[in-house]
Design an enzyme around this catalytic site. Structure first.
Site, PDB file in Angstrom:
ATOM      1  N   HIS A 108       7.360  11.539  -3.587  1.00  9.61           N
ATOM      2  CA  HIS A 108       7.204  11.185  -4.912  1.00  9.61           C
ATOM      3  C   HIS A 108       8.498  10.250  -5.259  1.00  9.61           C
ATOM      4  CE1 HIS A 108       5.510  11.357  -8.778  1.00  9.61           C
ATOM      5  NE2 HIS A 108       5.672  12.433  -9.233  1.00  9.61           N
ATOM      6  N   ARG A 149      10.686   7.994 -16.533  1.00 10.76           N
ATOM      7  CA  ARG A 149       9.567   7.597 -15.645  1.00 10.76           C
ATOM      8  C   ARG A 149       9.103   6.156 -15.966  1.00 10.76           C
ATOM      9  NH1 ARG A 149       6.550  11.172 -12.822  1.00 10.76           N
ATOM     10  NH2 ARG A 149       5.509   9.070 -11.788  1.00 10.76           N
ATOM     11  N   ASP A 181      10.884  22.559  -9.079  1.00 15.15           N
ATOM     12  CA  ASP A 181       9.622  22.214  -9.221  1.00 15.15           C
ATOM     13  C   ASP A 181       8.494  23.329  -8.970  1.00 15.15           C
ATOM     14  OD1 ASP A 181       7.287  20.701  -9.367  1.00 15.15           O
ATOM     15  OD2 ASP A 181       7.489  19.836  -7.424  1.00 15.15           O
ATOM     16  N   GLN A 219       9.379   9.441  -8.882  1.00 19.41           N
ATOM     17  CA  GLN A 219      10.024  10.633  -9.682  1.00 19.41           C
ATOM     18  C   GLN A 219      11.512  10.746  -9.591  1.00 19.41           C
ATOM     19  OE1 GLN A 219       8.425  13.139 -11.680  1.00 19.41           O
ATOM     20  NE2 GLN A 219      10.625  13.319 -12.213  1.00 19.41           N
ATOM     21  N   CYS A 247      10.603  17.952 -12.647  1.00 19.22           N
ATOM     22  CA  CYS A 247       9.574  16.726 -12.761  1.00 19.22           C
ATOM     23  C   CYS A 247       8.416  16.981 -13.694  1.00 19.22           C
ATOM     24  CB  CYS A 247       9.103  16.379 -11.307  1.00 19.22           C
ATOM     25  SG  CYS A 247       7.999  17.581 -10.797  1.00 19.22           S
ATOM     26  N   ARG A 301      -2.245   7.685  -5.973  1.00 21.59           N
ATOM     27  CA  ARG A 301      -1.906   9.177  -6.076  1.00 21.59           C
ATOM     28  C   ARG A 301      -2.650   9.853  -5.333  1.00 21.59           C
ATOM     29  NH1 ARG A 301      -0.063  13.503 -10.301  1.00 21.59           N
ATOM     30  NH2 ARG A 301       2.053  12.370 -10.306  1.00 21.59           N
TER      31      ARG A 301
HETATM   32  N1  NVA Z   1       5.262  18.952  -6.384  1.00 17.12           N
HETATM   33  C1  NVA Z   1       4.326  18.669  -7.629  1.00 17.12           C
HETATM   34  C2  NVA Z   1       4.730  17.771  -8.207  1.00 17.12           C
HETATM   35  C3  NVA Z   1       3.789  17.371  -9.480  1.00 17.12           C
HETATM   36  C4  NVA Z   1       4.140  16.076 -10.075  1.00 17.12           C
HETATM   37  C5  NVA Z   1       2.843  18.613  -6.828  1.00 17.12           C
HETATM   38  O1  NVA Z   1       2.452  17.829  -5.713  1.00 17.12           O
HETATM   39  O2  NVA Z   1       1.966  19.048  -7.495  1.00 17.12           O
HETATM   40  N1   CP Z   2       6.016  14.407 -12.715  1.00 18.65           N
HETATM   41  C1   CP Z   2       4.675  14.089 -12.406  1.00 18.65           C
HETATM   42  O1   CP Z   2       4.528  12.999 -11.566  1.00 18.65           O
HETATM   43  O2   CP Z   2       3.913  14.352 -13.637  1.00 18.65           O
HETATM   44  P1   CP Z   2       2.508  14.322 -13.529  1.00 18.65           P
HETATM   45  O3   CP Z   2       1.695  15.020 -12.538  1.00 18.65           O
HETATM   46  O4   CP Z   2       1.854  14.512 -14.849  1.00 18.65           O
HETATM   47  O5   CP Z   2       2.097  12.685 -13.273  1.00 18.65           O
END
Ligand code: NVA
Ligand code: CP
Length: 320
Positions: A138, A302, A233, A141, A274, A111
């Site tokens: 992602h 997930r 989101d 997801q 998500c 990540r």
């Molecule tokens: N779009 C959000 C998703 C988190 C799971 C982010 O990138 O923070």
């Molecule tokens: N949806 C998701 O990826 O959640 P986290 O940021 O908690 O991993």
């Protein structure tokens, strides 16, 4: 076990660009099997002796815990590597990090903020790399989302999916996932917040094969009409706190998913997010906590899709 066919020596999943429709359906099928087995409290040892490295530069609740739990349930183990705690923090290159970690690990989930950094990691790692969220994609997801939709609607092809809000990382992979599985997708976002142009072009090309139609509009009501699935989101993704004022102005109140907007969708439409969610911003509490919401099923899935993905990737890697 059916494997991911396109794999020669190793395969990475950095976005749903890397997975073809047949592979998506294999992942969903294996994930459903894992889900059923977990209900019967059956465990597997398919990844016994395998180790997953988890490189995290951003915070996470679901991604981290579902990967860790999934790997343990499959008989393997994990090494959690915050980017602050490894030599990356002192300037070691991503390329050298990838080469070194590949000597010990069987798979890496990363990540990272910048998608190009995940691409560099994947290019130099000799083990499969999975994107656990970048600024652009992602994929895990959306695999979980597709499993959830399939469970709820008993099919994917021909469904109308609506995305309301920021055309962000999650939205980009949703466009690809819909295009590859024959779902139509309407994205409603303010001008300047559209999903990636390259993704939309690719999605439209895929759609010619699957019958999926993609439309982008700035009108949330038009996008929500007749939707089977409504998805949103956060307006402020990780790392975008500095844009909070501008973003809230661009998105609110027009792009909030609330009861009024849900009324435009089909009567049996489901709501997805998500998570983490900011109640009162992109979605109201009555929607996310209401009857149409499947966010907890989505979060659970997930675990199951990532177990399937790890099995398919690790078992197809030469020498694994
Ligand atoms: N779009 C959000 C998703 C988190 C799971 C982010 O990138 O923070
Ligand atoms: N949806 C998701 O990826 O959640 P986290 O940021 O908690 O991993």
């Amino acid at each position: 076990m059916k494997t991911l066919k396109t794999c020669l020596s190793k395969k990475d999943v950095l976005s749903l660009m890397d997975v073809n429709p047949e592979e998506i359906f294999s992942i969903l099928k294996l994930a459903s099997r894992f889900k059923k087995e977990s209900r019967r409290r059956k465990s597997d040892s398919l990844l016994k002796g395998k180790v997953l490295g988890m490189i995290f530069q951003k915070p996470s609740t679901r991604t981290r815990v579902s990967f860790e739990t999934g790997m343990y349930q499959l008989g393997g183990s994990v090494v959690y590597l915050s980017t602050n705690d490894i030599q990356l923090a002192r300037g070691e290159s991503i390329e050298d990090t990838a080469r070194s970690l590949s000597l010990y690990l069987n798979c890496i989930v990363a990540r990272l903020y910048c998608h190009v950094d995940i691409q560099r990691l994947a290019m130099y790692a000799s083990v499969p790399v999975i994107n656990g969220l970048s600024d652009t994609f992602h994929p895990c997801q959306i695999l979980a989302d597709m499993l959830t939709i399939q469970e709820q609607k008993k099919k994917l092809e021909g469904l109308n999916v609506t995305w309301i809000g920021d055309g962000n990382n999650v939205c980009n992979d949703l466009v690809l996932g819909c295009a590859k599985t024959g779902m139509n997708i309407a994205v409603a976002c303010p001008r300047g917040y559209e999903p990636s142009h390259q993704v939309v072009m690719l999605g439209k090309r895929e759609g010619q094969k699957t019958g999926s139609e993609i439309s982008i509009t700035d009108d949330p009501a038009a996008a929500a009409r007749d939707a089977d699935v409504v998805v949103t989101d956060t307006f402020i993704s990780i790392g975008r706190n500095g844009e909070k004022i501008t973003r809230n102005k661009a998105f609110l109140p027009r792009y909030q998913v609330n009861t009024e907007l849900m009324k435009l969708a089909k009567k049996d439409a489901i709501f997805m997010h998500c998570l983490p969610a900011t109640r009162g911003q992109e979605v109201t509490s009555d929607v996310i906590d209401g009857k149409a919401s499947v966010v907890w099923e989505e979060a659970e899935n997930r675990l199951h899709v990532q177990k399937a993905l790890m099995c398919l990737l690790i078992s197809t890697t030469k020498g694994a």
